[in-house]
Design a protein around this motif. Structure first.
Motif, PDB file in Angstrom:
ATOM      1  N   ASN A 245       0.773  -1.085   0.062  1.00 14.70           N
ATOM      2  CA  ASN A 245      -0.293   0.003  -0.330  1.00 14.70           C
ATOM      3  C   ASN A 245       0.548   1.118   0.228  1.00 14.70           C
ATOM      4  O   ASN A 245       0.956   2.372   1.081  1.00 14.70           O
ATOM      5  N   ASN A 246       1.843   1.500  -0.649  1.00 16.84           N
ATOM      6  CA  ASN A 246       2.098   2.300  -1.521  1.00 16.84           C
ATOM      7  C   ASN A 246       2.846   2.721  -2.595  1.00 16.84           C
ATOM      8  O   ASN A 246       2.626   1.653  -3.182  1.00 16.84           O
ATOM      9  N   ASP A 247       3.194   3.784  -3.374  1.00 20.60           N
ATOM     10  CA  ASP A 247       3.173   4.230  -4.393  1.00 20.60           C
ATOM     11  C   ASP A 247       4.821   3.807  -4.429  1.00 20.60           C
ATOM     12  O   ASP A 247       6.275   4.709  -3.973  1.00 20.60           O
ATOM     13  N   ILE A 248       4.998   2.969  -5.036  1.00 18.68           N
ATOM     14  CA  ILE A 248       6.190   2.576  -5.650  1.00 18.68           C
ATOM     15  C   ILE A 248       7.037   3.332  -6.815  1.00 18.68           C
ATOM     16  O   ILE A 248       6.284   3.601  -7.506  1.00 18.68           O
ATOM     17  N   SER A 249       7.535   3.819  -6.944  1.00 16.72           N
ATOM     18  CA  SER A 249       8.524   5.242  -7.847  1.00 16.72           C
ATOM     19  C   SER A 249       9.542   4.040  -8.487  1.00 16.72           C
ATOM     20  O   SER A 249      10.267   3.453  -8.128  1.00 16.72           O
ATOM     21  N   ILE A 250       9.449   4.152  -9.692  1.00 18.52           N
ATOM     22  CA  ILE A 250       9.741   3.455 -10.801  1.00 18.52           C
ATOM     23  C   ILE A 250      11.348   4.313 -11.196  1.00 18.52           C
ATOM     24  O   ILE A 250      11.083   5.248 -11.965  1.00 18.52           O
ATOM     25  N   GLN A 251      12.789   4.017 -10.543  1.00 19.08           N
ATOM     26  CA  GLN A 251      13.693   4.982 -10.772  1.00 19.08           C
ATOM     27  C   GLN A 251      14.682   4.615 -12.434  1.00 19.08           C
ATOM     28  O   GLN A 251      14.743   5.749 -12.579  1.00 19.08           O
ATOM     29  N   SER A 252      14.442   3.600 -12.414  1.00 22.46           N
ATOM     30  CA  SER A 252      14.768   3.077 -14.248  1.00 22.46           C
ATOM     31  C   SER A 252      14.241   2.188 -14.644  1.00 22.46           C
ATOM     32  O   SER A 252      14.223   1.104 -13.411  1.00 22.46           O
ATOM     33  N   SER A 253      14.132   2.187 -15.911  1.00 22.81           N
ATOM     34  CA  SER A 253      13.935   0.898 -16.673  1.00 22.81           C
ATOM     35  C   SER A 253      13.469   1.138 -17.882  1.00 22.81           C
ATOM     36  O   SER A 253      14.523   1.451 -18.806  1.00 22.81           O
ATOM     37  N   SER A 254      14.819  -0.891 -18.118  1.00 22.22           N
ATOM     38  CA  SER A 254      15.323  -0.813 -19.265  1.00 22.22           C
ATOM     39  C   SER A 254      14.478  -2.279 -19.987  1.00 22.22           C
ATOM     40  O   SER A 254      14.737  -3.051 -18.978  1.00 22.22           O
ATOM     41  N   CYS A 255      13.610  -2.322 -21.297  1.00 24.05           N
ATOM     42  CA  CYS A 255      13.579  -3.327 -22.118  1.00 24.05           C
ATOM     43  C   CYS A 255      14.141  -3.562 -22.757  1.00 24.05           C
ATOM     44  O   CYS A 255      14.212  -3.440 -23.824  1.00 24.05           O
ATOM     45  N   LYS A 256      13.980  -5.836 -22.654  1.00 28.24           N
ATOM     46  CA  LYS A 256      14.777  -5.989 -24.739  1.00 28.24           C
ATOM     47  C   LYS A 256      13.591  -7.332 -24.886  1.00 28.24           C
ATOM     48  O   LYS A 256      13.153  -7.509 -24.007  1.00 28.24           O
ATOM     49  N   PHE A 257      13.559  -6.804 -26.144  1.00 24.16           N
ATOM     50  CA  PHE A 257      12.445  -7.658 -26.781  1.00 24.16           C
ATOM     51  C   PHE A 257      13.568  -8.412 -28.044  1.00 24.16           C
ATOM     52  O   PHE A 257      14.293  -8.732 -28.948  1.00 24.16           O
ATOM     53  N   ARG A 258      12.599 -10.009 -27.932  1.00 29.60           N
ATOM     54  CA  ARG A 258      13.414  -9.985 -29.015  1.00 29.60           C
ATOM     55  C   ARG A 258      12.002 -11.669 -29.689  1.00 29.60           C
ATOM     56  O   ARG A 258      11.350 -11.684 -28.906  1.00 29.60           O
ATOM     57  N   LEU A 259      12.235 -11.981 -30.301  1.00 28.97           N
ATOM     58  CA  LEU A 259      11.343 -13.270 -31.165  1.00 28.97           C
ATOM     59  C   LEU A 259      12.038 -14.374 -30.599  1.00 28.97           C
ATOM     60  O   LEU A 259      12.915 -14.923 -31.135  1.00 28.97           O
ATOM     61  N   ARG A 260      10.810 -15.592 -30.909  1.00 34.64           N
ATOM     62  CA  ARG A 260      10.948 -17.721 -30.307  1.00 34.64           C
ATOM     63  C   ARG A 260       9.911 -17.540 -31.219  1.00 34.64           C
ATOM     64  O   ARG A 260       8.992 -17.715 -31.061  1.00 34.64           O
ATOM     65  N   LEU A 261      10.428 -19.002 -31.904  1.00 36.59           N
ATOM     66  CA  LEU A 261       9.618 -19.769 -32.929  1.00 36.59           C
ATOM     67  C   LEU A 261       8.871 -20.458 -32.050  1.00 36.59           C
ATOM     68  O   LEU A 261       9.585 -21.237 -30.488  1.00 36.59           O
TER      69      LEU A 261
END
Length: 261
Positions: A245-261
């Motif tokens: 029950n607290n406001d969570i602050s996101i200080q940094s975010s980095s996402c990586k994306f790839r495809l998989r069959l």
């Protein structure tokens, strides 16, 4: 009468008959013995006369078996077919790229809310997160069908805190969709984990967590749908705390994306 008799000379028979050329009884290169036996000295010297000496004996070359020839033909045809398939796939991919100009979708975690993060009497940890995910499709002519069976997990170091999944939906051309995904989970024997988490928060002022997504999708190119495959997304987040029950602050975010069959 006796005076009229004429005497005709008789020719020598041996002179009339033509003399046949004398052929040597011993072949050239062989020595002749005193007794006319051509094998005396030769046998003593270890040499033997062969009737095939000086003659050319024809050599018969064996032809390769037919099975080997068939194997080579099959191998050549297989290699040619594989090369043809590679060329066709490359040409098709080039045409699709030139016509549709595909671009990778983009994902970000815009908000994180923790509704439950408590340690129970049996030392188990209950966690419930609401994760806001923003999905962007920048393509002009490509749509994305998000199919069922997705999995979203939140990890702290090597411990999975909670999990869930995205709903099924279609994302059109140049569309941005924001989804709020509820995640929940329970971790056994979590007293040591909670102590480590609190110490790290006090020392560094942040907590690293990882969000992992496996999402089955189908791509729509114009009116044609491709077979199903998977989007795999991995986001590394730094948040200021993991408390209920607290406001969570996101200080940094980095996402990586790839495809998989």
């Amino acid at each position: 009468m006796a005076d009229h008799q004429r005497i005709h000379p008789v020719q020598d028979v041996e002179a009339v008959l033509p003399h046949a050329p004398e052929a040597p009884l011993v072949p050239r290169g062989a020595s002749k013995s005193d007794n006319g036996d051509p094998t005396g000295r030769e046998m003593e010297a270890g040499q033997y006369y062969s009737p095939f000496q000086g003659r050319r004996i024809p050599v018969m070359h064996s032809t390769p078996p037919k099975k080997r020839s068939c194997f080579r033909k099959c191998l050549c045809w297989t290699i040619c077919l594989l090369l043809l398939q590679v060329i066709v796939v490359a040409i098709t991919g080039g045409i699709i790229y030139l016509v549709f100009r595909p671009k990778l979708p983009k994902y970000t975690v815009s908000k994180l809310q923790i509704t439950q993060f408590t340690l129970n009497d049996d030392q188990s940890l209950n966690a419930t997160f609401d994760v806001s995910i923003t999905a962007r499709n920048p393509n002009k002519k490509i749509g994305i069908y998000y199919e069922g069976g997705s999995r979203i997990n939140v990890w702290y170091t090597n411990t999975k805190l909670c999990e869930g999944g995205l709903p099924k939906f279609y994302q059109g051309h140049r569309n941005t969709t924001e989804l709020v995904v509820p995640l929940s989970g329970q971790t056994q024997d979590a007293s040591g984990l909670l102590t480590t988490l609190q110490q790290q928060q006090q020392q560094t002022g942040n907590v690293p967590i990882t969000l992992r997504v496996r999402q089955p999708v189908r791509i729509k190119l114009g009116s044609f749908k491709l077979p199903k495959f998977k989007f795999v997304v991995r986001c590394r987040l730094l948040v200021d705390s993991l408390s209920e029950n607290n406001d969570i602050s996101i200080q940094s975010s980095s996402c990586k994306f790839r495809l998989r069959l």
